[in-house]
Design a protein around this motif. Structure first.
Motif, PDB file in Angstrom:
ATOM      1  N   TYR A 144     -11.602  -2.037   3.369  1.00 35.82           N
ATOM      2  CA  TYR A 144     -11.846  -3.154   2.453  1.00 35.82           C
ATOM      3  C   TYR A 144     -10.612  -3.441   1.604  1.00 35.82           C
ATOM      4  CZ  TYR A 144     -16.711  -1.638   3.278  1.00 35.82           C
ATOM      5  OH  TYR A 144     -17.894  -1.244   3.846  1.00 35.82           O
ATOM      6  N   MET A 145     -10.041  -2.365   1.045  1.00 37.60           N
ATOM      7  CA  MET A 145      -8.926  -2.540   0.116  1.00 37.60           C
ATOM      8  C   MET A 145      -7.669  -3.054   0.823  1.00 37.60           C
ATOM      9  SD  MET A 145     -10.222  -1.991  -2.788  1.00 37.60           S
ATOM     10  CE  MET A 145      -8.752  -1.978  -3.811  1.00 37.60           C
ATOM     11  N   SER A 146      -7.560  -2.833   2.113  1.00 38.09           N
ATOM     12  CA  SER A 146      -6.425  -3.373   2.858  1.00 38.09           C
ATOM     13  C   SER A 146      -6.495  -4.898   2.947  1.00 38.09           C
ATOM     14  CB  SER A 146      -6.367  -2.762   4.261  1.00 38.09           C
ATOM     15  OG  SER A 146      -7.477  -3.186   5.044  1.00 38.09           O
ATOM     16  N   CYS A 147      -7.643  -5.466   2.593  1.00 42.89           N
ATOM     17  CA  CYS A 147      -7.812  -6.922   2.574  1.00 42.89           C
ATOM     18  C   CYS A 147      -7.560  -7.516   1.193  1.00 42.89           C
ATOM     19  CB  CYS A 147      -9.228  -7.292   3.028  1.00 42.89           C
ATOM     20  SG  CYS A 147      -9.686  -6.704   4.668  1.00 42.89           S
ATOM     21  N   VAL A 148      -7.251  -6.668   0.201  1.00 40.75           N
ATOM     22  CA  VAL A 148      -7.029  -7.112  -1.176  1.00 40.75           C
ATOM     23  C   VAL A 148      -5.542  -7.381  -1.375  1.00 40.75           C
ATOM     24  CG1 VAL A 148      -7.215  -6.450  -3.611  1.00 40.75           C
ATOM     25  CG2 VAL A 148      -9.029  -5.817  -2.000  1.00 40.75           C
ATOM     26  N   ASP A 149      -5.212  -8.590  -1.838  1.00 42.39           N
ATOM     27  CA  ASP A 149      -3.816  -9.018  -1.921  1.00 42.39           C
ATOM     28  C   ASP A 149      -2.965  -8.131  -2.822  1.00 42.39           C
ATOM     29  OD1 ASP A 149      -4.256 -11.110  -0.182  1.00 42.39           O
ATOM     30  OD2 ASP A 149      -4.680 -12.557  -1.776  1.00 42.39           O
ATOM     31  N   ASN A 150      -3.498  -7.702  -3.964  1.00 46.35           N
ATOM     32  CA  ASN A 150      -2.689  -6.934  -4.916  1.00 46.35           C
ATOM     33  C   ASN A 150      -2.886  -5.427  -4.778  1.00 46.35           C
ATOM     34  OD1 ASN A 150      -5.298  -7.069  -5.858  1.00 46.35           O
ATOM     35  ND2 ASN A 150      -4.731  -7.131  -8.018  1.00 46.35           N
ATOM     36  N   ALA A 151      -3.416  -4.989  -3.621  1.00 46.61           N
ATOM     37  CA  ALA A 151      -3.641  -3.562  -3.377  1.00 46.61           C
ATOM     38  C   ALA A 151      -2.619  -3.029  -2.382  1.00 46.61           C
ATOM     39  CB  ALA A 151      -5.050  -3.313  -2.848  1.00 46.61           C
ATOM     40  N   THR A 152      -2.152  -1.793  -2.619  1.00 46.76           N
ATOM     41  CA  THR A 152      -1.225  -1.108  -1.736  1.00 46.76           C
ATOM     42  C   THR A 152      -1.793   0.267  -1.400  1.00 46.76           C
ATOM     43  OG1 THR A 152       0.655  -2.228  -2.789  1.00 46.76           O
ATOM     44  CG2 THR A 152       1.146  -0.293  -1.450  1.00 46.76           C
ATOM     45  N   ILE A 153      -1.813   0.609  -0.127  1.00 46.28           N
ATOM     46  CA  ILE A 153      -2.316   1.905   0.311  1.00 46.28           C
ATOM     47  C   ILE A 153      -1.139   2.873   0.399  1.00 46.28           C
ATOM     48  CG2 ILE A 153      -3.762   3.108   1.979  1.00 46.28           C
ATOM     49  CD1 ILE A 153      -5.061   0.623   0.644  1.00 46.28           C
ATOM     50  N   VAL A 154      -1.241   4.003  -0.304  1.00 45.90           N
ATOM     51  CA  VAL A 154      -0.137   4.957  -0.397  1.00 45.90           C
ATOM     52  C   VAL A 154      -0.638   6.350  -0.009  1.00 45.90           C
ATOM     53  CG1 VAL A 154       1.604   5.991  -1.920  1.00 45.90           C
ATOM     54  CG2 VAL A 154       0.895   3.611  -2.266  1.00 45.90           C
TER      55      VAL A 154
ATOM     56  N   ILE B 172      -2.858  -2.544  -7.829  1.00 42.54           N
ATOM     57  CA  ILE B 172      -3.547  -1.262  -7.653  1.00 42.54           C
ATOM     58  C   ILE B 172      -2.978  -0.539  -6.443  1.00 42.54           C
ATOM     59  CG2 ILE B 172      -5.401  -2.509  -6.446  1.00 42.54           C
ATOM     60  CD1 ILE B 172      -7.269  -0.192  -7.160  1.00 42.54           C
ATOM     61  N   CYS B 173      -2.798   0.759  -6.569  1.00 42.32           N
ATOM     62  CA  CYS B 173      -2.426   1.613  -5.447  1.00 42.32           C
ATOM     63  C   CYS B 173      -3.598   2.528  -5.114  1.00 42.32           C
ATOM     64  CB  CYS B 173      -1.199   2.459  -5.782  1.00 42.32           C
ATOM     65  SG  CYS B 173       0.361   1.545  -5.788  1.00 42.32           S
ATOM     66  N   VAL B 174      -3.995   2.555  -3.864  1.00 45.18           N
ATOM     67  CA  VAL B 174      -5.066   3.431  -3.390  1.00 45.18           C
ATOM     68  C   VAL B 174      -4.417   4.609  -2.672  1.00 45.18           C
ATOM     69  CG1 VAL B 174      -7.125   3.632  -1.956  1.00 45.18           C
ATOM     70  CG2 VAL B 174      -6.622   1.467  -3.135  1.00 45.18           C
ATOM     71  N   LEU B 175      -4.699   5.826  -3.127  1.00 46.02           N
ATOM     72  CA  LEU B 175      -4.080   7.023  -2.564  1.00 46.02           C
ATOM     73  C   LEU B 175      -4.982   7.639  -1.499  1.00 46.02           C
ATOM     74  CD1 LEU B 175      -2.626   8.740  -5.766  1.00 46.02           C
ATOM     75  CD2 LEU B 175      -1.812   6.738  -4.502  1.00 46.02           C
ATOM     76  N   THR B 176      -4.398   7.956  -0.346  1.00 48.24           N
ATOM     77  CA  THR B 176      -5.179   8.458   0.791  1.00 48.24           C
ATOM     78  C   THR B 176      -4.528   9.687   1.407  1.00 48.24           C
ATOM     79  OG1 THR B 176      -4.002   7.015   2.347  1.00 48.24           O
ATOM     80  CG2 THR B 176      -6.003   6.139   1.351  1.00 48.24           C
ATOM     81  N   ASN B 177      -5.352  10.469   2.097  1.00 52.77           N
ATOM     82  CA  ASN B 177      -4.857  11.540   2.958  1.00 52.77           C
ATOM     83  C   ASN B 177      -5.783  11.660   4.155  1.00 52.77           C
ATOM     84  OD1 ASN B 177      -7.086  12.798   1.824  1.00 52.77           O
ATOM     85  ND2 ASN B 177      -5.982  14.591   1.063  1.00 52.77           N
ATOM     86  N   ARG B 178      -5.549  12.635   5.003  1.00 52.70           N
ATOM     87  CA  ARG B 178      -6.322  12.754   6.243  1.00 52.70           C
ATOM     88  C   ARG B 178      -7.793  13.085   6.010  1.00 52.70           C
ATOM     89  NH1 ARG B 178      -4.432  11.370  11.532  1.00 52.70           N
ATOM     90  NH2 ARG B 178      -2.163  11.185  11.329  1.00 52.70           N
ATOM     91  N   LYS B 179      -8.131  13.564   4.841  1.00 46.12           N
ATOM     92  CA  LYS B 179      -9.516  13.930   4.567  1.00 46.12           C
ATOM     93  C   LYS B 179     -10.352  12.732   4.114  1.00 46.12           C
ATOM     94  CE  LYS B 179     -11.769  18.170   3.058  1.00 46.12           C
ATOM     95  NZ  LYS B 179     -11.665  19.377   2.205  1.00 46.12           N
TER      96      LYS B 179
END
Length: 347
Positions: A266-276, A248-255
């Motif tokens: 939380y998701m930064s602690c998930v092994d198969n998750a990537t923050i983009v 899974i990729c979690v999409l983020t911005n400054r908002k």
């Protein structure tokens, strides 16, 4: 933002609930008309004292940009006179609060809302409504606060705009069932400024398979800037319903702020998750409310939260892949952030 309590410890729930009730009682009694009269100076003094005794990020702000709260008092106290109008007093008080650079610190009246939104206004949006509509199309599905569809490369796409929009366990089951044959999932929370932390916890629980330490929190125990309880662990318990097992990729911005910032934690602690995407906006303090003698409402960060490494996330969380929305891609009808996530999931 709703208080996150460990699902593994009923005793911890009770301790933190008691602490919160004590804090509320303390906040509600910290100022009254006997201490501060309903005058221009009295209201200013009351506001400064509330923050001085109960705000939770003085140390972080001092380290980040050299905040000196006593110097802030000296600067703005000189601007307050009994001859000034109510509107002028509101402006001075709002300017003083902006020195904290905290989106959870607000002053409210019937005619205005003093806020600090530079945590996202001073940065690129990295989100386009027109591009977002292009990727969602018109035949997307809606499950309460979730909008979702399958992209043409068999990547699932889910957009969650506000954690204040409730999601039920049945909603999440249906979304996972609909996307279970996809080779990966994009969870887009760009522009999500937060809401109910329970929804963030509920959603994140669909991506873990065992109880996971996701961070820490503490609460104020006294009026001093450094009067805090010991760090309390924050645990996330896996859902007993359907859980997503693929990448899974979690999409983020400054908002991305407040409860949404916590979700990224939380998701930064998930092994198969990537923050983009871009760094999140932060907002790692549980807010409380109080009031001034004239009835103005003030909100402020009172309980700080930390990541699993005991680092504050008040200033935001850096992504695994820093990606900006490029003008040349936008001109082609492409969202750079989504496209990078698709490439990562296709590997």
């Amino acid at each position: 933002m709703t208080h996150l309590l460990s699902p593994l410890s009923h005793a911890l729930r009770l301790r933190l609930l008691l602490a919160a009730l004590i804090a509320v009682a303390t906040f509600s009694s910290c100022i009254d008309e006997a201490e501060h009269p309903d005058t221009r100076q009295g209201n200013f003094e009351a506001l400064w004292q509330i923050l001085d005794e109960h705000y939770c990020f003085f140390a972080e702000k001092q380290a980040l940009y050299g905040l000196d709260w006593q110097a802030v008092y000296a600067k703005y106290c000189m601007q307050v006179t009994e001859r000034m109008t109510e509107t002028q007093l509101f402006e001075v008080c709002g300017n003083m609060l902006s020195e904290l650079r905290d989106g959870h610190v607000n002053l409210s009246t019937s005619y205005d809302f003093a806020r600090y939104w530079s945590w996202h206004e001073n940065y690129p949006a990295n989100f386009s409504d027109s591009l977002h509509r292009r990727y969602l199309g018109t035949d997307y599905k809606i499950a309460s606060g979730l909008k979702y569809r399958i992209l043409d490369d068999n990547i699932g796409y889910v957009y969650y705009e506000r954690f204040s929009d409730g999601i039920g366990e049945g909603n999440l089951d249906e979304v996972i069932l609909s996307l279970m044959l996809c080779r990966g999932l994009i969870l887009d929370i760009r522009n999500n400024t937060g809401g109910n932390l329970t929804n963030a916890e509920k959603l994140a629980a669909r991506f873990i398979n065992e109880p996971t330490l996701v961070g820490y929190m503490r609460h104020k125990t006294g009026k001093g800037h450094d009067d805090f309880s010991p760090l309390e662990e924050q645990w996330l318990k896996p859902s007993s319903n359907l859980r997503w097992q693929k990448r899974i990729c979690v999409l983020t911005n400054r908002k991305v702020y407040s409860a949404a910032n916590e979700f990224v934690k939380y998701m930064s602690c998930v092994d198969n998750a990537t923050i983009v995407g871009d760094q999140t906006g932060g907002g790692a303090g549980l807010p409380f409310m109080s009031s001034l003698p004239n009835g103005w409402a003030v909100r402020f960060s009172a309980c700080p939260m930390f990541d699993r490494y005991k680092q504050s996330t008040e200033a935001g969380i850096a992504p695994d892949y820093l990606v900006n929305l490029l003008p040349e891609d936008e001109a082609k009808g492409l969202d750079t952030v989504i496209e990078v996530a698709r490439q990562l999931l296709a590997r």
